[in-house]
Design a protein around this motif. Sequence first.
Motif, PDB file in Angstrom:
ATOM      1  N   ALA A   1       0.831  -1.208   0.000  1.00 16.12           N
ATOM      2  CA  ALA A   1       0.000   0.000   0.000  1.00 16.12           C
ATOM      3  C   ALA A   1       0.864   1.255   0.000  1.00 16.12           C
ATOM      4  CB  ALA A   1      -0.923  -0.008   1.217  1.00 16.12           C
ATOM      5  N   LEU A   2       1.927   1.245   0.779  1.00 18.00           N
ATOM      6  CA  LEU A   2       2.807   2.408   0.863  1.00 18.00           C
ATOM      7  C   LEU A   2       3.555   2.645  -0.445  1.00 18.00           C
ATOM      8  CD1 LEU A   2       4.181   1.770   4.444  1.00 18.00           C
ATOM      9  CD2 LEU A   2       2.817   3.741   3.749  1.00 18.00           C
ATOM     10  N   ARG A   3       3.834   1.567  -1.164  1.00 18.82           N
ATOM     11  CA  ARG A   3       4.535   1.716  -2.441  1.00 18.82           C
ATOM     12  C   ARG A   3       3.623   2.214  -3.548  1.00 18.82           C
ATOM     13  NH1 ARG A   3       7.288  -4.241  -2.454  1.00 18.82           N
ATOM     14  NH2 ARG A   3       9.219  -3.805  -1.295  1.00 18.82           N
ATOM     15  N   GLY A   4       2.335   1.768  -3.488  1.00 18.87           N
ATOM     16  CA  GLY A   4       1.569   1.881  -4.710  1.00 18.87           C
ATOM     17  C   GLY A   4       0.336   2.738  -4.751  1.00 18.87           C
ATOM     18  N   SER A   5      -0.152   3.243  -3.606  1.00 18.34           N
ATOM     19  CA  SER A   5      -1.440   3.945  -3.680  1.00 18.34           C
ATOM     20  C   SER A   5      -1.340   5.400  -3.264  1.00 18.34           C
ATOM     21  CB  SER A   5      -2.469   3.226  -2.787  1.00 18.34           C
ATOM     22  OG  SER A   5      -2.036   3.188  -1.443  1.00 18.34           O
ATOM     23  N   GLY A   6      -0.222   6.011  -3.532  1.00 17.77           N
ATOM     24  CA  GLY A   6      -0.066   7.422  -3.212  1.00 17.77           C
ATOM     25  C   GLY A   6       0.441   7.622  -1.795  1.00 17.77           C
ATOM     26  N   PRO A   7       0.843   8.850  -1.454  1.00 19.76           N
ATOM     27  CA  PRO A   7       1.453   9.111  -0.148  1.00 19.76           C
ATOM     28  C   PRO A   7       0.458   9.022   1.002  1.00 19.76           C
ATOM     29  CG  PRO A   7       1.131  11.154  -1.337  1.00 19.76           C
ATOM     30  CD  PRO A   7       0.776  10.053  -2.296  1.00 19.76           C
ATOM     31  N   PHE A   8       0.942   8.542   2.137  1.00 20.36           N
ATOM     32  CA  PHE A   8       0.159   8.526   3.369  1.00 20.36           C
ATOM     33  C   PHE A   8       0.747   9.547   4.329  1.00 20.36           C
ATOM     34  CE2 PHE A   8      -1.019   4.418   1.661  1.00 20.36           C
ATOM     35  CZ  PHE A   8      -2.352   4.275   2.054  1.00 20.36           C
ATOM     36  N   ASP A   9      -0.112  10.047   5.223  1.00 20.23           N
ATOM     37  CA  ASP A   9       0.319  11.014   6.233  1.00 20.23           C
ATOM     38  C   ASP A   9       0.688  10.345   7.549  1.00 20.23           C
ATOM     39  OD1 ASP A   9      -0.335  13.737   4.909  1.00 20.23           O
ATOM     40  OD2 ASP A   9      -2.144  12.542   4.596  1.00 20.23           O
ATOM     41  N   LEU A  10       0.238   9.098   7.749  1.00 17.51           N
ATOM     42  CA  LEU A  10       0.459   8.416   9.020  1.00 17.51           C
ATOM     43  C   LEU A  10       0.178   6.932   8.856  1.00 17.51           C
ATOM     44  CD1 LEU A  10       0.884   8.448  12.148  1.00 17.51           C
ATOM     45  CD2 LEU A  10      -1.556   8.989  12.360  1.00 17.51           C
ATOM     46  N   VAL A  11       0.938   6.114   9.577  1.00 15.45           N
ATOM     47  CA  VAL A  11       0.694   4.663   9.622  1.00 15.45           C
ATOM     48  C   VAL A  11       0.547   4.237  11.077  1.00 15.45           C
ATOM     49  CG1 VAL A  11       1.603   2.359   9.127  1.00 15.45           C
ATOM     50  CG2 VAL A  11       2.027   4.234   7.519  1.00 15.45           C
ATOM     51  N   PHE A  12      -0.537   3.523  11.374  1.00 15.99           N
ATOM     52  CA  PHE A  12      -0.661   2.809  12.642  1.00 15.99           C
ATOM     53  C   PHE A  12      -0.234   1.366  12.375  1.00 15.99           C
ATOM     54  CE2 PHE A  12      -3.582   6.306  13.631  1.00 15.99           C
ATOM     55  CZ  PHE A  12      -3.164   6.625  14.904  1.00 15.99           C
ATOM     56  N   LEU A  13       0.821   0.930  13.053  1.00 11.45           N
ATOM     57  CA  LEU A  13       1.461  -0.346  12.722  1.00 11.45           C
ATOM     58  C   LEU A  13       1.479  -1.273  13.936  1.00 11.45           C
ATOM     59  CD1 LEU A  13       3.113  -1.972  10.597  1.00 11.45           C
ATOM     60  CD2 LEU A  13       5.146  -0.798  11.458  1.00 11.45           C
ATOM     61  N   ASP A  14       0.751  -2.368  13.840  1.00 16.39           N
ATOM     62  CA  ASP A  14       0.741  -3.352  14.920  1.00 16.39           C
ATOM     63  C   ASP A  14       2.055  -4.132  14.924  1.00 16.39           C
ATOM     64  OD1 ASP A  14      -0.264  -4.876  17.027  1.00 16.39           O
ATOM     65  OD2 ASP A  14      -1.159  -6.359  15.688  1.00 16.39           O
ATOM     66  N   LEU A  15       2.603  -4.381  16.105  1.00 18.37           N
ATOM     67  CA  LEU A  15       3.865  -5.126  16.185  1.00 18.37           C
ATOM     68  C   LEU A  15       3.681  -6.613  15.918  1.00 18.37           C
ATOM     69  CD1 LEU A  15       5.881  -3.652  19.194  1.00 18.37           C
ATOM     70  CD2 LEU A  15       6.361  -3.441  16.759  1.00 18.37           C
ATOM     71  N   ARG A  16       2.529  -7.166  16.251  1.00 16.94           N
ATOM     72  CA  ARG A  16       2.305  -8.609  16.131  1.00 16.94           C
ATOM     73  C   ARG A  16       1.419  -8.904  14.933  1.00 16.94           C
ATOM     74  NH1 ARG A  16       6.030  -8.363  18.884  1.00 16.94           N
ATOM     75  NH2 ARG A  16       6.268  -8.862  21.092  1.00 16.94           N
ATOM     76  N   MET A  17       2.043  -9.276  13.818  1.00 16.92           N
ATOM     77  CA  MET A  17       1.304  -9.619  12.603  1.00 16.92           C
ATOM     78  C   MET A  17       1.944 -10.827  11.945  1.00 16.92           C
ATOM     79  SD  MET A  17       0.416  -5.949  10.784  1.00 16.92           S
ATOM     80  CE  MET A  17       2.138  -5.504  10.541  1.00 16.92           C
ATOM     81  N   PRO A  18       1.169 -11.601  11.165  1.00 14.77           N
ATOM     82  CA  PRO A  18       1.745 -12.741  10.450  1.00 14.77           C
ATOM     83  C   PRO A  18       2.571 -12.300   9.244  1.00 14.77           C
ATOM     84  CG  PRO A  18      -0.573 -12.490   9.880  1.00 14.77           C
ATOM     85  CD  PRO A  18      -0.289 -11.483  10.968  1.00 14.77           C
ATOM     86  N   LEU A  19       3.287 -13.246   8.676  1.00 13.00           N
ATOM     87  CA  LEU A  19       4.123 -13.057   7.486  1.00 13.00           C
ATOM     88  C   LEU A  19       5.302 -12.131   7.797  1.00 13.00           C
ATOM     89  CD1 LEU A  19       1.470 -12.773   4.616  1.00 13.00           C
ATOM     90  CD2 LEU A  19       2.671 -14.801   5.447  1.00 13.00           C
ATOM     91  N   ILE A  20       5.039 -10.846   7.917  1.00  9.12           N
ATOM     92  CA  ILE A  20       6.070  -9.886   8.316  1.00  9.12           C
ATOM     93  C   ILE A  20       5.522  -9.108   9.506  1.00  9.12           C
ATOM     94  CG2 ILE A  20       7.489  -7.930   7.614  1.00  9.12           C
ATOM     95  CD1 ILE A  20       7.180  -8.749   4.769  1.00  9.12           C
ATOM     96  N   ASP A  21       6.201  -9.190  10.640  1.00  5.56           N
ATOM     97  CA  ASP A  21       5.680  -8.484  11.810  1.00  5.56           C
ATOM     98  C   ASP A  21       5.947  -6.987  11.698  1.00  5.56           C
ATOM     99  OD1 ASP A  21       8.341  -8.034  12.515  1.00  5.56           O
ATOM    100  OD2 ASP A  21       8.356  -9.520  14.126  1.00  5.56           O
ATOM    101  N   GLY A  22       5.451  -6.247  12.687  1.00  7.13           N
ATOM    102  CA  GLY A  22       5.551  -4.798  12.624  1.00  7.13           C
ATOM    103  C   GLY A  22       6.975  -4.295  12.603  1.00  7.13           C
ATOM    104  N   MET A  23       7.867  -4.940  13.371  1.00  3.96           N
ATOM    105  CA  MET A  23       9.249  -4.482  13.423  1.00  3.96           C
ATOM    106  C   MET A  23       9.932  -4.658  12.066  1.00  3.96           C
ATOM    107  SD  MET A  23      10.797  -3.037  15.954  1.00  3.96           S
ATOM    108  CE  MET A  23      10.104  -3.794  17.422  1.00  3.96           C
ATOM    109  N   ALA A  24       9.745  -5.822  11.462  1.00  3.43           N
ATOM    110  CA  ALA A  24      10.345  -6.067  10.152  1.00  3.43           C
ATOM    111  C   ALA A  24       9.745  -5.130   9.100  1.00  3.43           C
ATOM    112  CB  ALA A  24      10.144  -7.523   9.741  1.00  3.43           C
ATOM    113  N   THR A  25       8.451  -4.857   9.229  1.00  2.82           N
ATOM    114  CA  THR A  25       7.802  -3.925   8.297  1.00  2.82           C
ATOM    115  C   THR A  25       8.416  -2.533   8.424  1.00  2.82           C
ATOM    116  OG1 THR A  25       5.719  -5.162   8.452  1.00  2.82           O
ATOM    117  CG2 THR A  25       5.600  -2.902   7.612  1.00  2.82           C
TER     118      THR A  25
END
Length: 229
Positions: A43-67
Amino acid sequence: MNKTTRILVADDEPNVRLMFRTTLQVVGHDVAEAEDGEAAIAALRGSGPFDLVFLDLRMPLIDGMATLRRMRDEGLLVPVVIVTAHGSVPDAVEAMKLGAIDFIQKPVRPEELREVASQVIRRHSAALDPDGGRAPTVSDIESYRFSEALMRAKRAMSQLRRVEAELFLRRALDLDDRSAEAHTLLGILLLAKDEPRAAREEFDQALEADPGYLPARHNLKHLQARYSS
């Protein structure tokens, strides 16, 4: 006419994303969702600029820290607020070192969520676009992150949240270890924890950075009087 702000909510729990989206949309934010780190990066690469991201630390595939690491590696400098489980403040330490601006703990109250979003977006916009269109420099970004960390530390201290305050003060000093104010505030915290030797080191470093900084001088004098035999 005010620009509509765009916020990305990255969390693997649909109910959390729904709450974030409805809470933020009601005050006029445009909200997109991502169910994992891969979707967030896309989403950050492809749908235009964002002003803010709320990022959960515990997620599957790639967790928040790796993201967050991938975002910074790719030059995606959008402000990030980390979302952590209740009681897991220490988990935010590494995220702060990677440039996260703030963190909030689940469960999140709607009014807290709206306040954090509003404040971060407003200050980030003012700090990184002071001339109405100038591209931010690395120095701008570092200065902004330092100011954010120091501001959050002061707020946490005023609310007696000492663990959180120490986290943000250490983050601020990672960004500017010559800040007499940050060293002094950390010294005050350490003194409250009954760690006089560590507190004195912070006051000494504050005075090394700014020999005329009166709060450091006053606190050092108080420490010496308190612990003199």
